[in-house]
Design a protein around this motif. Sequence first.
Motif, PDB file in Angstrom:
ATOM      1  N   GLU A  26       0.826  -1.119  -0.005  1.00 47.37           N
ATOM      2  CA  GLU A  26      -0.014   0.030   0.079  1.00 47.37           C
ATOM      3  C   GLU A  26       0.706   1.353  -0.138  1.00 47.37           C
ATOM      4  OE1 GLU A  26      -3.090  -0.018  -0.315  1.00 47.37           O
ATOM      5  OE2 GLU A  26      -3.766  -1.791  -0.205  1.00 47.37           O
ATOM      6  N   GLY A  27       1.960   1.442   0.749  1.00 45.41           N
ATOM      7  CA  GLY A  27       2.760   2.288   1.107  1.00 45.41           C
ATOM      8  C   GLY A  27       3.846   2.667   0.036  1.00 45.41           C
ATOM      9  N   LYS A  28       4.465   1.618  -0.655  1.00 44.63           N
ATOM     10  CA  LYS A  28       5.382   1.800  -1.651  1.00 44.63           C
ATOM     11  C   LYS A  28       5.323   1.416  -2.937  1.00 44.63           C
ATOM     12  CE  LYS A  28       8.607   1.834   2.394  1.00 44.63           C
ATOM     13  NZ  LYS A  28       9.856   1.322   3.046  1.00 44.63           N
ATOM     14  N   ILE A  29       4.700   0.118  -3.117  1.00 48.50           N
ATOM     15  CA  ILE A  29       4.523  -0.367  -4.369  1.00 48.50           C
ATOM     16  C   ILE A  29       3.379   0.271  -5.153  1.00 48.50           C
ATOM     17  CG2 ILE A  29       4.228  -2.771  -5.655  1.00 48.50           C
ATOM     18  CD1 ILE A  29       6.836  -2.434  -4.002  1.00 48.50           C
ATOM     19  N   VAL A  30       2.291   0.364  -4.491  1.00 47.52           N
ATOM     20  CA  VAL A  30       1.273   1.101  -5.124  1.00 47.52           C
ATOM     21  C   VAL A  30       1.897   2.290  -5.894  1.00 47.52           C
ATOM     22  CG1 VAL A  30      -1.002   2.214  -5.039  1.00 47.52           C
ATOM     23  CG2 VAL A  30      -0.593  -0.159  -4.308  1.00 47.52           C
ATOM     24  N   PRO A  31       2.427   3.143  -5.040  1.00 49.41           N
ATOM     25  CA  PRO A  31       2.894   4.491  -5.821  1.00 49.41           C
ATOM     26  C   PRO A  31       4.186   4.081  -6.775  1.00 49.41           C
ATOM     27  CG  PRO A  31       3.015   4.586  -3.351  1.00 49.41           C
ATOM     28  CD  PRO A  31       2.570   3.375  -3.667  1.00 49.41           C
ATOM     29  N   PHE A  32       4.572   3.127  -6.585  1.00 47.10           N
ATOM     30  CA  PHE A  32       5.866   2.914  -7.936  1.00 47.10           C
ATOM     31  C   PHE A  32       4.891   2.712  -8.982  1.00 47.10           C
ATOM     32  CE2 PHE A  32       8.250  -0.235  -9.998  1.00 47.10           C
ATOM     33  CZ  PHE A  32       9.478   0.163 -10.139  1.00 47.10           C
ATOM     34  N   LEU A  33       4.023   1.705  -8.882  1.00 41.50           N
ATOM     35  CA  LEU A  33       3.330   1.223 -10.093  1.00 41.50           C
ATOM     36  C   LEU A  33       2.753   2.313 -10.795  1.00 41.50           C
ATOM     37  CD1 LEU A  33       1.616  -2.083  -8.761  1.00 41.50           C
ATOM     38  CD2 LEU A  33       3.511  -1.736 -10.225  1.00 41.50           C
ATOM     39  N   LYS A  34       2.120   3.275  -9.899  1.00 43.11           N
ATOM     40  CA  LYS A  34       1.292   4.546 -10.381  1.00 43.11           C
ATOM     41  C   LYS A  34       2.549   5.522 -11.230  1.00 43.11           C
ATOM     42  CE  LYS A  34      -2.441   4.699  -7.237  1.00 43.11           C
ATOM     43  NZ  LYS A  34      -2.960   5.742  -6.086  1.00 43.11           N
ATOM     44  N   THR A  35       3.708   5.524 -10.772  1.00 48.51           N
ATOM     45  CA  THR A  35       4.574   6.425 -11.231  1.00 48.51           C
ATOM     46  C   THR A  35       5.264   5.764 -12.641  1.00 48.51           C
ATOM     47  OG1 THR A  35       5.128   7.158  -9.072  1.00 48.51           O
ATOM     48  CG2 THR A  35       6.697   7.579 -10.929  1.00 48.51           C
ATOM     49  N   TYR A  36       5.648   4.553 -12.678  1.00 50.07           N
ATOM     50  CA  TYR A  36       6.221   4.059 -13.755  1.00 50.07           C
ATOM     51  C   TYR A  36       5.405   2.944 -14.626  1.00 50.07           C
ATOM     52  CZ  TYR A  36      10.008   6.000 -11.132  1.00 50.07           C
ATOM     53  OH  TYR A  36      10.964   6.678 -10.278  1.00 50.07           O
ATOM     54  N   CYS A  37       4.201   2.545 -14.169  1.00 54.77           N
ATOM     55  CA  CYS A  37       3.532   1.332 -14.922  1.00 54.77           C
ATOM     56  C   CYS A  37       2.149   1.479 -15.418  1.00 54.77           C
ATOM     57  CB  CYS A  37       3.681   0.105 -13.943  1.00 54.77           C
ATOM     58  SG  CYS A  37       5.381  -0.475 -13.238  1.00 54.77           S
ATOM     59  N   VAL A  38       1.442   2.358 -14.610  1.00 57.78           N
ATOM     60  CA  VAL A  38      -0.044   1.829 -14.825  1.00 57.78           C
ATOM     61  C   VAL A  38      -0.422   2.822 -15.931  1.00 57.78           C
ATOM     62  CG1 VAL A  38      -0.649   1.377 -12.564  1.00 57.78           C
ATOM     63  CG2 VAL A  38      -0.550   3.828 -13.354  1.00 57.78           C
ATOM     64  N   ASP A  39       0.317   3.633 -16.440  1.00 61.94           N
ATOM     65  CA  ASP A  39       0.058   4.469 -17.798  1.00 61.94           C
ATOM     66  C   ASP A  39      -0.352   3.418 -18.784  1.00 61.94           C
ATOM     67  OD1 ASP A  39      -0.005   6.870 -16.664  1.00 61.94           O
ATOM     68  OD2 ASP A  39       2.235   7.550 -17.227  1.00 61.94           O
ATOM     69  N   CYS A  40       0.748   2.513 -18.812  1.00 62.91           N
ATOM     70  CA  CYS A  40       0.485   1.365 -20.101  1.00 62.91           C
ATOM     71  C   CYS A  40      -0.287   0.316 -19.508  1.00 62.91           C
ATOM     72  CB  CYS A  40       1.743   0.799 -20.365  1.00 62.91           C
ATOM     73  SG  CYS A  40       2.846   2.184 -21.083  1.00 62.91           S
ATOM     74  N   HIS A  41      -0.150   0.040 -18.331  1.00 59.51           N
ATOM     75  CA  HIS A  41      -0.981  -1.470 -17.689  1.00 59.51           C
ATOM     76  C   HIS A  41      -2.045  -1.361 -17.034  1.00 59.51           C
ATOM     77  CE1 HIS A  41       2.585  -3.884 -19.401  1.00 59.51           C
ATOM     78  NE2 HIS A  41       3.288  -3.130 -18.821  1.00 59.51           N
ATOM     79  N   SER A  42      -3.137  -0.410 -17.876  1.00 65.25           N
ATOM     80  CA  SER A  42      -4.380  -0.223 -17.231  1.00 65.25           C
ATOM     81  C   SER A  42      -5.233   0.044 -18.224  1.00 65.25           C
ATOM     82  CB  SER A  42      -4.333   0.848 -16.383  1.00 65.25           C
ATOM     83  OG  SER A  42      -3.925   2.142 -16.905  1.00 65.25           O
ATOM     84  N   SER A  43      -6.705   0.212 -17.859  1.00 62.45           N
ATOM     85  CA  SER A  43      -7.675   0.364 -18.781  1.00 62.45           C
ATOM     86  C   SER A  43      -8.240  -0.620 -19.528  1.00 62.45           C
ATOM     87  CB  SER A  43      -7.392   1.543 -19.934  1.00 62.45           C
ATOM     88  OG  SER A  43      -6.386   0.929 -21.018  1.00 62.45           O
ATOM     89  N   ASP A  44      -9.024  -0.492 -20.573  1.00 58.62           N
ATOM     90  CA  ASP A  44      -9.609  -1.821 -21.162  1.00 58.62           C
ATOM     91  C   ASP A  44      -8.905  -2.454 -22.171  1.00 58.62           C
ATOM     92  OD1 ASP A  44     -12.047  -1.207 -19.863  1.00 58.62           O
ATOM     93  OD2 ASP A  44     -12.961   0.102 -21.430  1.00 58.62           O
TER      94      ASP A  44
END
Length: 756
Positions: A26-44
């Motif tokens: 919750e405190g470190k990995i989710v922010p890491f994913l939001k910063t570097y990953c979810v732009d490509c790995h999210s949505s439909d």
Amino acid sequence: MVSLACTLWTLPVVGADRAELAAAYEGKIVPFLKTYCVDCHSSDAPEAGLDLTKFHNIDQVTTVGRKKWSSVLDMLVNGSMPPEDSDQPTAEELHLALSWTQDALASIDCNGPVNPGRETIRRLNRIEYENTIRDLVGIDYKATETLPADDVGYGFDNIGDVLSTSPLLFEKFYEAADEIASQAIVVDKNSLIPRHDLPPAKFNLKHGQAYGSQLTFASNNVGRYEVELEPGRYTLAVYAYASQSGDEPAKMSVQLGEKAKDTFSVRNTSASDKPFEITARFPRGKQTIEVAFLNDHYDPGNPDPNLRDRNLFINKIELLGPDHNLDARYPESHKRIVFVRPGDKGLDELQAAQQVIARFASRAFRRPVTNGEMERLMILYGMAKEDGLNFEGSIREVVVGILCAPHFLFKVEEGSTENEVYTLSDYELATRLSYFLWSTMPDEELLEHAWKGSLRPNLDAQVTRMLADPKGIALTKNFAGQWLEMRKLETVQPDRRKFRDFSPQLAEDMRTETERFFQSIVEEDRSVLDLLSADYSFLNERLAKHYGIDGVYGDEFRKVPLKDPNRGGILTQASVLTVTSNPTRTSPVKRGKWILDNVLGTPPPDPPANVPTLESQKKLTGSLRQRMKEHRENAACASCHARMDPIGFALENYDAIGKWRTKDEGFEIDASGELPSGTKFAGAGGLKKLLLDERKEEFVHNLISKTMTYALGRGVEYYDECAIRQIQAEMAQKDYHFSSMIHAIVHSPSFQKRGG
């Protein structure tokens, strides 16, 4: 970033406290994913089908998301995530993500309800079918030659998810069943009467001398042959034809001893499958067989050339008999199936058929046949009788039906309601056990325990018995043969110009060495660590010479102590070294990948697309190590090679067929290696020491995982991890003896139960 990512080798294997991991997510990995990953790995429509926003907590990561997060770990390790054109994490951030992901995947809560998993109902593979027919029917049927090859999943050909079926395959199974039943059951009792071919050339002629494959009588003549008879009734069958001339057909006299004699008119002018026969009963002793041509005729002036000369030709002579004691001549397969006949023990035909069918179906289905199944099978028997077949012929038709039944072709286990854990019946457990250790059906002792309900209390004794049984070799051939990829030796083709010593015989010797070595671990119940460290092997003269070992003579394999520190364990056996090489040279990449995957269970990710091969990069020069170093300078290549190459180069002193060498193409071989963690080692000895000292737990964990995959017929999942760890703990308490692994596996919930 690649070298940093590959510090995965230095990260702890045992996961941190699960509560701490949950908080860190919750405190470190989710922010890491939001910063570097979810732009490509999210949505439909996320990249690679990976939507990281769906994982809200560590439980979702380590259960339903375990496989996807294993891919995430691979991406972080090889540096392909985040992409080069995206914002890059700092070294500290990347190390944190790597460490957390590995710890999370290594952690699992074993205090909750047990999920034993569920094997997809699966059919017997070709080898299991072949072995089962051998033990059920009693004949050797080569299913590997008549049935199509089985698909492979998770490295094995007994995985339910990939053992597909099709109408064509069922047709093949029907053809196999029909052939097997025909071989096994004698429908016509007269076919049991012994047949002796009497070679025409061995007959003594009154005039002239016999020769060739038939007796030719161009004029009146007599041929004699002496035979030694047992008491009984005999039939002499003479196959003859004639060229005709004159106003009567050719006359042939046939005589057997003093009791049987007849004269026949031979009218057919070409060979026929209908013989001329005489029959008589004789006591024990010698008798003379006589055949004679009686009415030679010659008419040279006949306008039809075919009617100018009367000759007799005898192309085959058979002696059938004696016709007594035929019951003793039934093959074992027939007696195994048709164990009673009408009239035995006062049984009428229907009662006898019911007993024969019930016993065969129960053995074929590996549990008692049900009343409903018996009704259907007896209908099939009745239909065969209506078609005019005799008792044995009708039984044969039912056997064909049983061998085509789903409960024979498939390992059927009772279902369970959704989310309900089902404990296997004793019959189902016996079947799992026998196909795991023997690749065949349960024997009478296992089935008797299942019938009595006493299998589980006697499970350890049965496992010990089965491992000691000769059929236990199936575990070596089918499990170890696939785990260690020995079957590839059937198809490898090293360049014969470069490796003149290689031959099919040497390849078979390589395979035999590894099989005999693994079997010794089983039979002597040695530590599984001996697979890496043993100071002995099994060699014959040809393979010993290949290794440069003196004092071994002959083709027979025998146990040989290894004094050479460069030999010992599977890593230095020619079988492994050959299947992990290219046709023209060694392959440090293949050897490194093989060890990461098959020994440690940490396979590298698949290489990026369009990576050029070493051979295609003509500008590369120098030794293989130097060329590989240049090859790794390609950013797309570096991430894959960082983990594999150091391991593979430790085996570079062994050429592409496992022969020791100190130079390659004129260059001195450097067999040293350094892992991204900074750990250094040299040669096979250094590599084995590293694996045993620092990676022993990973090796044992992987061996258990591979064995369980084979035992269960499915890939191991996150919910199997608790069972694997328990097995590993029990093995450690028992000095890693091979039997401790097998006993622990068959006692595990994954083996004994079935999920909904």
